[in-house]
Every structure is written in C-alpha cells, then in structure tokens.
Write an enzyme that holds these catalytic residues in place. Structure first.
Site, PDB file in Angstrom:
ATOM      1  N   ASN A   1       0.872  -1.181   0.000  1.00 48.74           N
ATOM      2  CA  ASN A   1       0.000   0.000   0.000  1.00 48.74           C
ATOM      3  C   ASN A   1       0.908   1.231   0.000  1.00 48.74           C
ATOM      4  O   ASN A   1       1.502   1.562   1.016  1.00 48.74           O
ATOM      5  CB  ASN A   1      -0.885  -0.032   1.257  1.00 48.74           C
ATOM      6  CG  ASN A   1      -1.721   1.225   1.394  1.00 48.74           C
ATOM      7  OD1 ASN A   1      -1.860   2.004   0.441  1.00 48.74           O
ATOM      8  ND2 ASN A   1      -2.295   1.428   2.566  1.00 48.74           N
ATOM      9  N   TRP A   2       0.981   1.889  -1.166  1.00 47.84           N
ATOM     10  CA  TRP A   2       1.880   3.037  -1.284  1.00 47.84           C
ATOM     11  C   TRP A   2       1.271   4.300  -0.670  1.00 47.84           C
ATOM     12  O   TRP A   2       1.935   5.328  -0.595  1.00 47.84           O
ATOM     13  CB  TRP A   2       2.209   3.293  -2.751  1.00 47.84           C
ATOM     14  CG  TRP A   2       3.176   2.317  -3.356  1.00 47.84           C
ATOM     15  CD1 TRP A   2       3.817   1.295  -2.728  1.00 47.84           C
ATOM     16  CD2 TRP A   2       3.625   2.289  -4.717  1.00 47.84           C
ATOM     17  NE1 TRP A   2       4.635   0.632  -3.610  1.00 47.84           N
ATOM     18  CE2 TRP A   2       4.538   1.215  -4.844  1.00 47.84           C
ATOM     19  CE3 TRP A   2       3.348   3.053  -5.857  1.00 47.84           C
ATOM     20  CZ2 TRP A   2       5.170   0.903  -6.045  1.00 47.84           C
ATOM     21  CZ3 TRP A   2       3.967   2.746  -7.050  1.00 47.84           C
ATOM     22  CH2 TRP A   2       4.874   1.679  -7.150  1.00 47.84           C
ATOM     23  N   LYS A   3       0.007   4.225  -0.268  1.00 53.68           N
ATOM     24  CA  LYS A   3      -0.678   5.399   0.299  1.00 53.68           C
ATOM     25  C   LYS A   3      -0.514   6.611  -0.635  1.00 53.68           C
ATOM     26  O   LYS A   3      -0.535   6.429  -1.840  1.00 53.68           O
ATOM     27  CB  LYS A   3      -0.178   5.689   1.708  1.00 53.68           C
ATOM     28  CG  LYS A   3      -0.126   4.454   2.592  1.00 53.68           C
ATOM     29  CD  LYS A   3       0.054   4.787   4.030  1.00 53.68           C
ATOM     30  CE  LYS A   3       0.279   3.509   4.820  1.00 53.68           C
ATOM     31  NZ  LYS A   3       0.031   3.660   6.224  1.00 53.68           N
TER      32      LYS A   3
ATOM     33  N   HIS B   1      -9.542   0.863   4.848  1.00 59.62           N
ATOM     34  CA  HIS B   1      -8.276   1.125   5.528  1.00 59.62           C
ATOM     35  C   HIS B   1      -8.529   2.094   6.682  1.00 59.62           C
ATOM     36  O   HIS B   1      -9.343   3.010   6.574  1.00 59.62           O
ATOM     37  CB  HIS B   1      -7.253   1.702   4.541  1.00 59.62           C
ATOM     38  CG  HIS B   1      -5.869   1.737   5.101  1.00 59.62           C
ATOM     39  ND1 HIS B   1      -5.457   2.683   6.010  1.00 59.62           N
ATOM     40  CD2 HIS B   1      -4.802   0.909   4.910  1.00 59.62           C
ATOM     41  CE1 HIS B   1      -4.199   2.446   6.343  1.00 59.62           C
ATOM     42  NE2 HIS B   1      -3.778   1.370   5.691  1.00 59.62           N
TER      43      HIS B   1
ATOM     44  N   GLU C   1      -6.978   4.556   7.766  1.00 59.45           N
ATOM     45  CA  GLU C   1      -6.792   5.986   7.462  1.00 59.45           C
ATOM     46  C   GLU C   1      -8.029   6.549   6.780  1.00 59.45           C
ATOM     47  O   GLU C   1      -8.377   7.714   6.976  1.00 59.45           O
ATOM     48  CB  GLU C   1      -5.537   6.171   6.597  1.00 59.45           C
ATOM     49  CG  GLU C   1      -4.269   5.953   7.417  1.00 59.45           C
ATOM     50  CD  GLU C   1      -3.063   5.459   6.636  1.00 59.45           C
ATOM     51  OE1 GLU C   1      -3.071   5.542   5.395  1.00 59.45           O
ATOM     52  OE2 GLU C   1      -2.117   4.972   7.282  1.00 59.45           O
TER      53      GLU C   1
ATOM     54  N   GLU D   1      -5.353  -5.131  10.490  1.00 62.54           N
ATOM     55  CA  GLU D   1      -4.320  -4.122  10.710  1.00 62.54           C
ATOM     56  C   GLU D   1      -4.605  -3.370  12.004  1.00 62.54           C
ATOM     57  O   GLU D   1      -5.395  -2.412  12.002  1.00 62.54           O
ATOM     58  CB  GLU D   1      -4.317  -3.117   9.553  1.00 62.54           C
ATOM     59  CG  GLU D   1      -4.048  -3.728   8.202  1.00 62.54           C
ATOM     60  CD  GLU D   1      -3.506  -2.676   7.240  1.00 62.54           C
ATOM     61  OE1 GLU D   1      -2.376  -2.865   6.789  1.00 62.54           O
ATOM     62  OE2 GLU D   1      -4.179  -1.683   6.972  1.00 62.54           O
TER      63      GLU D   1
ATOM     64  N   GLY E   1       2.413   2.091  10.590  1.00 67.79           N
ATOM     65  CA  GLY E   1       3.349   3.199  10.418  1.00 67.79           C
ATOM     66  C   GLY E   1       4.075   3.595  11.702  1.00 67.79           C
ATOM     67  O   GLY E   1       4.709   4.644  11.760  1.00 67.79           O
TER      68      GLY E   1
ATOM     69  N   SER F   1       3.428  -2.349  10.198  1.00 66.93           N
ATOM     70  CA  SER F   1       4.886  -2.353  10.332  1.00 66.93           C
ATOM     71  C   SER F   1       5.521  -3.698   9.978  1.00 66.93           C
ATOM     72  O   SER F   1       6.475  -4.141  10.633  1.00 66.93           O
ATOM     73  CB  SER F   1       5.300  -1.910  11.741  1.00 66.93           C
ATOM     74  OG  SER F   1       4.850  -0.587  11.985  1.00 66.93           O
TER      75      SER F   1
ATOM     76  N   GLY G   1       2.761  -1.265   4.221  1.00 67.73           N
ATOM     77  CA  GLY G   1       2.796   0.157   3.891  1.00 67.73           C
ATOM     78  C   GLY G   1       4.223   0.606   3.633  1.00 67.73           C
ATOM     79  O   GLY G   1       4.768   0.404   2.542  1.00 67.73           O
TER      80      GLY G   1
HETATM   81  C1  PEP Z   1      -0.786   0.087   5.890  1.00 64.97           C
HETATM   82  O1  PEP Z   1      -0.842   1.271   5.615  1.00 64.97           O
HETATM   83  O2  PEP Z   1      -1.665  -0.661   5.472  1.00 64.97           O
HETATM   84  C2  PEP Z   1       0.336  -0.397   6.698  1.00 64.97           C
HETATM   85  C3  PEP Z   1       0.280  -1.607   7.183  1.00 64.97           C
HETATM   86  O3  PEP Z   1       1.391   0.468   6.898  1.00 64.97           O
HETATM   87  P1  PEP Z   1       2.824   0.113   7.573  1.00 64.97           P
HETATM   88  O4  PEP Z   1       3.304  -1.174   6.971  1.00 64.97           O
HETATM   89  O5  PEP Z   1       3.692   1.277   7.209  1.00 64.97           O
HETATM   90  O6  PEP Z   1       2.577  -0.013   9.030  1.00 64.97           O
END
Ligand code: PEP
Length: 263
Positions: A13-15, A106, A108, A178, A184, A222, A243
């Site tokens: 997931n490049w956000k 998600h 966010e 998640e 993050g 993470s 992410g």
């Molecule tokens: C995500 O945004 O779905 C995610 C898991 O981010 P990260 O791996 O940076 O925690």
C-alpha cells in the site's frame, strides 16, 4: 511450512506516495528482483496499490513482469456506475480500466474520510457487483486493545459487511487485519497476538460463510523483512498488507519471499 492451503498474498500500500519518477523506478526495481530470483505465482499473490492517478501507469509497467502483479486501487466510491459525482471513482470505472482489486476500509480512510459501516457496505457491494476482488481492512485502536475490546471491534467490522456479500462473493474477499496502533509506528503485533486475532477472525468467518476456511487473512502493521518470516510462520496469517516497507523494492521483495517460502 505452516500447512495452510491458502496461497498467501503480499500487497504493498503506497498510500499518498511516491512521485511519478520514483514510482516508475520502484516498479522497475521490483520487476528486476523478480526476474533475478522469481517468486512462483502459485506460492504468493503479489499486488501494489498506488495513488489512483498512477494505476494505469503502474499496471502497464507491471505487464512486462515475469509473473502477475496485481494493481490495486486504494479506495472506491460508494456511488456505482457513472454520473454527476465530482471527484468520485466508481468500481465500474476501475474495472473499465482493468483494475480488478481494491482496498476498502483502511483505517486511514475510516479515520480521516468518514468511511463508516454504512459507507463501507456500499463500497463493498459496488466493488463486488462490478466483479472486483476486495481487500477489506479491519483493526482496533490502542484504546480499544487496552480496554480488551479488540476482538469485539474487529469481529463487528467483519459482521458490518456480511449482509452485502452474497454467498458466492466471499471468494472475492480478502481480509487484512491491521491493528491501528501498529500502522506506520514501527510497532508490530507479536506473532502470538496476531495469530490469536487471526484465529478469531477465521472462527468468525466460518460462522458467517461456508467459504470461511479458505479466505485469506493478511496481517498489516509495520511488516518488514525482519519480522516477515515469524509472521508468515503463523498458521492463520495468510500474507501481509505492507505500507512503509513497500516503498523499498528490496524490502517488499524480501517480505514476499518470506511468505512464498514459509507457506
Ligand atoms: C498500511 O498502511 O496498510 C500499513 C500496514 O502500513 P505500515 O506497513 O507502514 O505499518
């Protein structure tokens, strides 16, 4: 080997990243790694969710890879079809551009863009009815975990969508657990905690659908090369939603390799 018969998924997931030149470089680097040391398609599904304007470009560039790499939208409209809905992107229009995978729910989007249960039901219904595969994200906040509400919250998020998923459409659902406090932050759920939640999700899914035992449940929060092997060894962790580490081709490749080799 975990003994699971579910082919794992590793999805980046490049956000809201990166700029176009860096996206192109990332795609090239990842394709090169796969060329040098292939990951069998039967051992791991791979996907990347770029910003919406980059979807066709990323898709076109992945078409020369030596295996399928899915291009995944990060969201979809709660409105179906076409019409006077400025700024929206419907499931039908994504499919019209050959985008067949989408992240929905998600944290966010739940937190900053009012994706509540009612909106998510519409989005999932639209995506499934357009024939898309949905990666549905669920997860609890730190406050909810500390109040011992994590399981209740996560199972409720699964139940929220059950009424819009027709029995045969469960094949097109992937769940991504998640925990919000792990996204993050550099903090990962321990493999034991993650496995415990995945087992609860699996139990919940099997109560909702006869296909519950075959639904992939990804872990996100993470994930990095350093923890991927341990997570992949957990029987109910069927892949990762990644992410930050997906913005580095080598790290993302190593995570994919960990799941392909461990499962
Ligand atoms: C995500 O945004 O779905 C995610 C898991 O981010 P990260 O791996 O940076 O925690």
């Amino acid at each position: 080997m975990s003994g699971s018969t579910i082919t794992p998924w590793v999805v980046g997931n490049w956000k809201m990243n990166p700029i176009k030149a860096d996206a192109l470089q990332l795609v090239e680097n990842f394709k090169h790694l796969l060329q040098t040391n292939p990951i069998d398609e039967n051992k791991c599904h791979l996907g990347i969710a770029p910003i919406s304007i980059a979807l066709p470009m990323v898709q076109a560039n992945f078409s020369s890879a030596n295996r399928a790499i899915y291009t995944v939208a990060q969201d979809v409209s709660k409105v179906a079809g076409t019409g006077a809905y400025t700024g929206e992107l419907s499931a039908e229009l994504l499919v019209d551009s050959q985008i067949h995978y989408v992240l929905i729910g998600h944290s966010e989007r739940r937190e900053f863009f009012a994706d509540d249960a009612a909106a998510l039901k519409k989005k999932i219904g639209n995506a499934l009815n357009a024939g898309m595969t949905v990666i549905y994200c669920v997860g609890e906040s730190l406050e909810q975990r500390e109040a011992c509400q994590a399981e209740t919250v996560v199972l409720q998020q699964i139940c929220d969508i059950a009424s819009v998923v027709e029995s045969e459409q469960w094949e097109k659902i992937v769940i991504a657990y998640e925990p919000i406090w792990a996204i993050g932050t550099g903090k990962t759920a321990s493999p034991e905690d993650a496995q415990a939640m995945h087992a609860k999700i699996r139990e919940g899914l099997t109560q909702i659908t006869a296909k519950g035992a075959n639904i992939a449940i990804l872990y996100g929060g993470s994930v990095k090369p350093e923890n991927a092997v341990e997570l992949a060894a957990c029987p109910d962790i069927n892949g990762a939603l990644v992410g930050g580490a997906s913005l580095n081709a080598e790290s993302f490749y190593q995570i994919a390799q960990a799941f392909a080799n461990t499962k």
